[in-house]
Design a protein around this motif. Structure first.
Motif, short mmCIF file in Angstrom:
data_model
loop_
_atom_site.label_atom_id
_atom_site.label_comp_id
_atom_site.label_asym_id
_atom_site.label_seq_id
_atom_site.Cartn_x
_atom_site.Cartn_y
_atom_site.Cartn_z
N CYS A 2 0.83 -1.20 0.00
CA CYS A 2 0.00 0.00 0.00
C CYS A 2 0.87 1.25 0.00
N HIS A 3 1.95 1.19 0.76
CA HIS A 3 2.85 2.34 0.84
C HIS A 3 3.53 2.61 -0.51
N ASN A 4 3.95 1.54 -1.20
CA ASN A 4 4.60 1.70 -2.50
C ASN A 4 3.69 2.35 -3.52
N LEU A 5 2.41 2.02 -3.46
CA LEU A 5 1.45 2.53 -4.43
C LEU A 5 0.73 3.79 -3.97
N ASN A 6 0.92 4.14 -2.71
CA ASN A 6 0.22 5.28 -2.12
C ASN A 6 -1.30 5.09 -2.21
N LYS A 7 -1.73 3.86 -1.97
CA LYS A 7 -3.15 3.49 -1.99
C LYS A 7 -3.47 2.73 -0.72
N GLY A 8 -4.72 2.74 -0.35
CA GLY A 8 -5.15 2.01 0.84
C GLY A 8 -5.40 0.54 0.55
N ARG A 9 -5.50 -0.22 1.62
CA ARG A 9 -5.74 -1.66 1.51
C ARG A 9 -7.07 -1.94 0.80
N THR A 10 -8.08 -1.15 1.10
CA THR A 10 -9.39 -1.34 0.48
C THR A 10 -9.30 -1.16 -1.02
N THR A 11 -8.55 -0.16 -1.47
CA THR A 11 -8.38 0.08 -2.90
C THR A 11 -7.72 -1.11 -3.57
N LEU A 12 -6.67 -1.66 -2.95
CA LEU A 12 -6.00 -2.81 -3.54
C LEU A 12 -6.95 -3.99 -3.69
N PHE A 13 -7.75 -4.25 -2.66
CA PHE A 13 -8.66 -5.39 -2.75
C PHE A 13 -9.81 -5.12 -3.73
N CYS A 14 -10.19 -3.88 -3.93
CA CYS A 14 -11.16 -3.55 -4.99
C CYS A 14 -10.54 -3.82 -6.35
N TRP A 15 -9.28 -3.46 -6.52
CA TRP A 15 -8.57 -3.73 -7.77
C TRP A 15 -8.48 -5.23 -8.02
N VAL A 16 -8.22 -6.01 -6.96
CA VAL A 16 -8.17 -7.47 -7.10
C VAL A 16 -9.53 -7.97 -7.55
N ARG A 17 -10.57 -7.52 -6.91
CA ARG A 17 -11.93 -7.94 -7.25
C ARG A 17 -12.26 -7.62 -8.70
N ASP A 18 -11.79 -6.46 -9.18
CA ASP A 18 -12.07 -6.02 -10.55
C ASP A 18 -11.09 -6.57 -11.58
N GLY A 19 -10.11 -7.36 -11.14
CA GLY A 19 -9.14 -7.95 -12.05
C GLY A 19 -8.04 -7.00 -12.48
N LYS A 20 -7.85 -5.91 -11.75
CA LYS A 20 -6.84 -4.92 -12.09
C LYS A 20 -5.53 -5.13 -11.34
N PHE A 21 -5.51 -6.05 -10.38
CA PHE A 21 -4.34 -6.29 -9.56
C PHE A 21 -4.30 -7.78 -9.26
#
Length: 52
Positions: A2-21
């Motif tokens: 999260c720190h490397n991307l300057n994004k929150g944990r929730t954002t990362l898991f939304c990206w995973v859900r959407d197939g973007k990560f």
């Protein structure tokens, strides 16, 4: 991660859900995470998509 991307944990898991990560790996009983290889491959795919 999260720190490397300057994004929150929730954002990362939304990206995973959407197939973007990439899907996280189970590291421990209650811990999920990504390998540096997964992260680097994801970054390379973004760069390739931007160069097209």
């Amino acid at each position: 991660m999260c720190h490397n991307l300057n994004k929150g944990r929730t954002t990362l898991f939304c990206w995973v859900r959407d197939g973007k990560f990439p899907q996280p790996l189970r590291i421990g009983r209650r811990t999920l995470g990504w390998t540096s290889q997964q992260y680097n491959e994801w970054l390379n795919s973004l760069e390739a998509a931007n160069n097209e």
